[in-house]
Motif scaffolding. Sequence first.
Motif, PDB file in Angstrom:
ATOM      1  N   VAL A 171       0.849  -1.201   0.000  1.00 34.09           N
ATOM      2  CA  VAL A 171       0.000   0.000   0.000  1.00 34.09           C
ATOM      3  C   VAL A 171       0.881   1.247   0.000  1.00 34.09           C
ATOM      4  N   GLY A 172       1.951   1.221   0.778  1.00 31.88           N
ATOM      5  CA  GLY A 172       2.879   2.349   0.771  1.00 31.88           C
ATOM      6  C   GLY A 172       3.515   2.557  -0.588  1.00 31.88           C
ATOM      7  N   ALA A 173       3.878   1.473  -1.267  1.00 34.96           N
ATOM      8  CA  ALA A 173       4.434   1.587  -2.615  1.00 34.96           C
ATOM      9  C   ALA A 173       3.421   2.191  -3.577  1.00 34.96           C
ATOM     10  N   LEU A 174       2.175   1.775  -3.469  1.00 37.45           N
ATOM     11  CA  LEU A 174       1.124   2.334  -4.324  1.00 37.45           C
ATOM     12  C   LEU A 174       0.955   3.827  -4.083  1.00 37.45           C
ATOM     13  N   ALA A 175       1.133   4.259  -2.854  1.00 37.65           N
ATOM     14  CA  ALA A 175       1.016   5.687  -2.557  1.00 37.65           C
ATOM     15  C   ALA A 175       1.994   6.489  -3.401  1.00 37.65           C
ATOM     16  N   ALA A 176       3.222   5.988  -3.549  1.00 36.68           N
ATOM     17  CA  ALA A 176       4.212   6.670  -4.388  1.00 36.68           C
ATOM     18  C   ALA A 176       3.888   6.521  -5.867  1.00 36.68           C
ATOM     19  N   LEU A 177       3.436   5.329  -6.250  1.00 39.59           N
ATOM     20  CA  LEU A 177       3.227   5.042  -7.674  1.00 39.59           C
ATOM     21  C   LEU A 177       2.040   5.793  -8.273  1.00 39.59           C
ATOM     22  N   ILE A 178       0.975   5.997  -7.494  1.00 32.78           N
ATOM     23  CA  ILE A 178      -0.203   6.668  -8.059  1.00 32.78           C
ATOM     24  C   ILE A 178      -0.538   7.973  -7.351  1.00 32.78           C
ATOM     25  N   ASN A 179       0.348   8.426  -6.463  1.00 28.96           N
ATOM     26  CA  ASN A 179       0.237   9.773  -5.895  1.00 28.96           C
ATOM     27  C   ASN A 179      -0.816   9.897  -4.788  1.00 28.96           C
ATOM     28  N   ILE A 180      -0.981   8.860  -3.974  1.00 28.27           N
ATOM     29  CA  ILE A 180      -1.868   8.961  -2.809  1.00 28.27           C
ATOM     30  C   ILE A 180      -1.189   9.820  -1.749  1.00 28.27           C
ATOM     31  N   GLU A 181      -1.928  10.713  -1.138  1.00 33.62           N
ATOM     32  CA  GLU A 181      -1.378  11.577  -0.092  1.00 33.62           C
ATOM     33  C   GLU A 181      -1.001  10.734   1.123  1.00 33.62           C
ATOM     34  N   PHE A 182       0.277  10.782   1.476  1.00 30.77           N
ATOM     35  CA  PHE A 182       0.794   9.889   2.521  1.00 30.77           C
ATOM     36  C   PHE A 182       0.171  10.193   3.880  1.00 30.77           C
ATOM     37  N   ASP A 183      -0.091  11.466   4.155  1.00 30.22           N
ATOM     38  CA  ASP A 183      -0.659  11.790   5.467  1.00 30.22           C
ATOM     39  C   ASP A 183      -2.089  11.282   5.611  1.00 30.22           C
ATOM     40  N   VAL A 184      -2.767  11.048   4.488  1.00 33.70           N
ATOM     41  CA  VAL A 184      -4.097  10.445   4.553  1.00 33.70           C
ATOM     42  C   VAL A 184      -3.984   9.007   5.048  1.00 33.70           C
ATOM     43  N   LEU A 185      -2.996   8.285   4.548  1.00 33.75           N
ATOM     44  CA  LEU A 185      -2.779   6.914   4.993  1.00 33.75           C
ATOM     45  C   LEU A 185      -2.410   6.857   6.471  1.00 33.75           C
ATOM     46  N   THR A 186      -1.517   7.726   6.896  1.00 32.89           N
ATOM     47  CA  THR A 186      -1.122   7.706   8.310  1.00 32.89           C
ATOM     48  C   THR A 186      -2.280   8.111   9.216  1.00 32.89           C
ATOM     49  N   GLY A 187      -3.131   9.004   8.725  1.00 32.94           N
ATOM     50  CA  GLY A 187      -4.318   9.374   9.496  1.00 32.94           C
ATOM     51  C   GLY A 187      -5.269   8.205   9.659  1.00 32.94           C
ATOM     52  N   LEU A 188      -5.417   7.425   8.608  1.00 33.59           N
ATOM     53  CA  LEU A 188      -6.276   6.241   8.691  1.00 33.59           C
ATOM     54  C   LEU A 188      -5.697   5.209   9.652  1.00 33.59           C
ATOM     55  N   ILE A 189      -4.381   5.050   9.615  1.00 42.32           N
ATOM     56  CA  ILE A 189      -3.734   4.124  10.548  1.00 42.32           C
ATOM     57  C   ILE A 189      -3.993   4.568  11.991  1.00 42.32           C
ATOM     58  N   ALA A 190      -3.884   5.860  12.243  1.00 44.73           N
ATOM     59  CA  ALA A 190      -4.124   6.383  13.591  1.00 44.73           C
ATOM     60  C   ALA A 190      -5.564   6.129  14.026  1.00 44.73           C
ATOM     61  N   ASP A 191      -6.501   6.300  13.092  1.00 43.12           N
ATOM     62  CA  ASP A 191      -7.907   6.048  13.417  1.00 43.12           C
ATOM     63  C   ASP A 191      -8.157   4.569  13.685  1.00 43.12           C
ATOM     64  N   GLN A 192      -7.554   3.724  12.863  1.00 43.74           N
ATOM     65  CA  GLN A 192      -7.783   2.294  12.978  1.00 43.74           C
ATOM     66  C   GLN A 192      -7.287   1.737  14.310  1.00 43.74           C
ATOM     67  N   PHE A 193      -6.160   2.250  14.774  1.00 41.46           N
ATOM     68  CA  PHE A 193      -5.559   1.714  15.994  1.00 41.46           C
ATOM     69  C   PHE A 193      -5.717   2.657  17.182  1.00 41.46           C
ATOM     70  N   LYS A 194      -6.764   3.444  17.165  1.00 38.12           N
ATOM     71  CA  LYS A 194      -7.056   4.309  18.305  1.00 38.12           C
ATOM     72  C   LYS A 194      -7.311   3.439  19.528  1.00 38.12           C
ATOM     73  N   GLY A 195      -6.596   3.716  20.601  1.00 35.98           N
ATOM     74  CA  GLY A 195      -6.676   2.881  21.795  1.00 35.98           C
ATOM     75  C   GLY A 195      -5.638   1.784  21.800  1.00 35.98           C
TER      76      GLY A 195
END
Length: 620
Positions: free
Chosen positions: A148-172
């Motif tokens: 998924v991280g590689a795809l972020a570079a390959l198709i221009n996904i905003e990296f901070d969006v991914l890290t924000g989702l990770i933070a939401d997913q593992f809240k607690g």
Amino acid sequence: MSHKFHRQAKVNDLVVKFANVNGTGSASANNLFAKALFRMGLSVSPKNIFPSNIQGLPTWYEVRCNDKGYLARRDGIDIMVSVNPQSMAKDIKEVVPGGYFIYDDSKPLDLRLMRNDIEFIGLPLTQICLTEYKDARQRQLFKNIIYVGALAALINIEFDVLTGLIADQFKGKEKLIAPNVHALELGFQYASKHFNCPLHVTVERREANNQILIDGNAAVGLGAVYGGATMAGWYPITPSTSVAEAFERYCKRLRIDPGTGKKNFAIVQAEDELAAIGMVIGAAWNGARAFTATSGPGISLMSEFLGLAYFAEIPAVLVDVQRSGPSTGMPTRTQQSDVLACAYASHGDTKHVLVIPATPKECFDMSAQAFDLADQLQTPVILLTDLDLGMNDNMSEPFEWDDARQYQRGKVFTAQQLEEMSERFGRYLDVDGDGIPFRTYPGTHPTKGAFFTRGTSRDEYAVYTEDGSAYVRNMERLLKKWQTAKSYVPEPEIFDQGHSIGIVHFGTSMHATLEAAEQLAEEGVAVDTCRIRAFPFNDDIHAFIERHETVFVVEQNRDAQMRSLLVNECEIDPKHLRKVLNYDGMPLTARFIMDAIKHQLGVNTNNVKPLPKRAHNAAL
């Protein structure tokens, strides 16, 4: 990476497909990818294509992204991410010319699988994981996050969006955030260093739309809570199990007495489907709002009790999340193959009310409405969804609820009304001419009222009889109630501009049908559309069919079940309704519908000319 092909840059118009092994934890990573696109304001349509076993077989996750708001599945894969050698030969064939095949090149790729018209991108996923992680399970799980991280570079996904989702997913569970972000960085850094990023297919942020991303089963469970359901009797079966699980989850938040902590709901896992619907009918007879959730095999088992509820006139709600049949069929593939089984469930002359949502919002709205309909009509009501809508995340309008809304309990006599009655109470007496009698809840009055009857013939006063004339009167009254139901159920959604060609569709065929209609118009084939949202059929559906010279019925089953229902109920000449049928278990595509319609019309796709419009004054 050298680009060998002449490619035109595409922004927000792609399909990415992940090929994984079931049970390897890939689902959460793939879902992370889809949600990242959604948080960037893009229209996304994820499809989880998984086997019915627990672990080991191939599984796929497909995400379509586009700027036109199309939510149907699209043919052709722009980027295939393959981490499953077992399905690699098949997966390579699905990539469109000029597309990309991303694979784990820790081991050499079989040269026999190579294609000259696509680009192969190798990521050493296994090697990275062997270097970074000592635990075998971590290596397996983080491999998915790395791609998924590689795809972020390959198709221009905003990296901070991914890290924000990770933070939401593992809240607690904050200690899990850093390792997951690190895995994203490993993939992102490798792709950025070794390839010319981004590729020619990229994503770009758009303004946030007022949409949510939710699966239909969760929406049904929440709708049942808001619709007043306090009891669910169910037996696990794919793909409906998560309806009951969602209902329980929401009840634990919304149906706990704040003062005492007491649960104001009951959920019973029965020994089988027949017992489940029996519990629901018993609870509903006692005045509770009750429901069950099942799929095709469960409908078969529940049919006897559905006939009892129809004949004894007891409200009940049944959620049927359809899958491929018959028998076990393909339990993790979608279909619309229970239409006739639900409409005429049980032996003898029975007709059941169906409500047919197409979006999560309609799942929420219609599940709540189903309890009103069941009470008002004193009959089973079946919510007809399918696996595609039920188990996949779908973009939807937000749910709304009016706190001032009152439940419609229908014709129920109170103790005072019974006490004041001078005439004899007739449980099956039609006093209003709409075919719907009055009922009472058990225990309402110590001496007056009738609560229940057997599944045998009775007269208007619930007295057992085998007199033929009494039986006929009762059956004819039920038909009158059926006509009354037409004014209660959801109306069809009709787009009619007076063209000669019409398309009738329902449920999850909606997205593909509307996209096909738009694209057919661009090719000079103008069509009108009518979406059926309930049975019995609104008179406007019959009128729509009569107004159009050629009518196609789009459905996802082999035997054209909705077409048969239309022919039978509306007395339409079968020759007037043409079939467009898809039943391979995969969600329907606009291309499939377009090709089927153009083939039947004899339209040359290379030289399309507009078909003549039919003038009339009855456009809706």
